[in-house]
Design an enzyme around this catalytic site. Sequence first.
Site, PDB file in Angstrom:
ATOM      1  N   HIS A 243       0.807  -1.123  -0.224  1.00 45.16           N
ATOM      2  CA  HIS A 243       0.005  -0.009  -0.209  1.00 45.16           C
ATOM      3  C   HIS A 243       0.675   1.002   0.177  1.00 45.16           C
ATOM      4  CE1 HIS A 243      -2.913   2.962   1.553  1.00 45.16           C
ATOM      5  NE2 HIS A 243      -3.792   2.233   1.082  1.00 45.16           N
ATOM      6  N   PHE A 244       1.420   1.648  -1.140  1.00 46.36           N
ATOM      7  CA  PHE A 244       1.369   1.313  -2.396  1.00 46.36           C
ATOM      8  C   PHE A 244       3.048   1.057  -2.940  1.00 46.36           C
ATOM      9  CE2 PHE A 244      -2.254   4.204  -1.599  1.00 46.36           C
ATOM     10  CZ  PHE A 244      -3.464   3.254  -1.999  1.00 46.36           C
TER      11      PHE A 244
END
Length: 174
Positions: free
Chosen positions: A73-74
């Site tokens: 993420h991410f």
Amino acid sequence: MTSFQPQSSYSRDDLIECGKGNLFGPGNAQLPLPNMLMLDRITHISHTGGEFGKGEIIAELDISPDLWFFECHFPGDPVMPGCLGLDAMWQLVGFFLGWKGNLGRGRALGCGELKFTGQILPTAKKITYHIHLKRVIERKLIMGIADGRVSCDGKDIYFAHDLRVGLFQNTDSF
């Protein structure tokens, strides 16, 4: 109920024992185990204090770049998901209900207003959660209502009003 004796602070090992159901007794409030345990320690918990005089909790999570969520993420833009900070606040309200001696399994029931004004990056060092209990209902319904704040390295970045957590004797129809 187990022979639980409330303390004013808890270590990570204590919190993991809570996640295993060993702190408040089987079938009662428990924290999730890692990786979903979003706390390393509770530095202060009290029946009084906080903005409303009905109880408060202060807890911390140490941040390091190798935490599981930064990888996914991410990719290329790592940031802690805001929902994990929100879940940590729910975890703490549920812990407070069990700490007060209430029985049942904890479930998050929602929150009123939620604001994100910052982010938690892999370069951060520590998150601090500050929960202010507004109301604790201890009748047939066991429910805590609280306001919470998340700070990252001393800067307030998440705010939640009217966090609600209940304890339930039976969750079959929940």
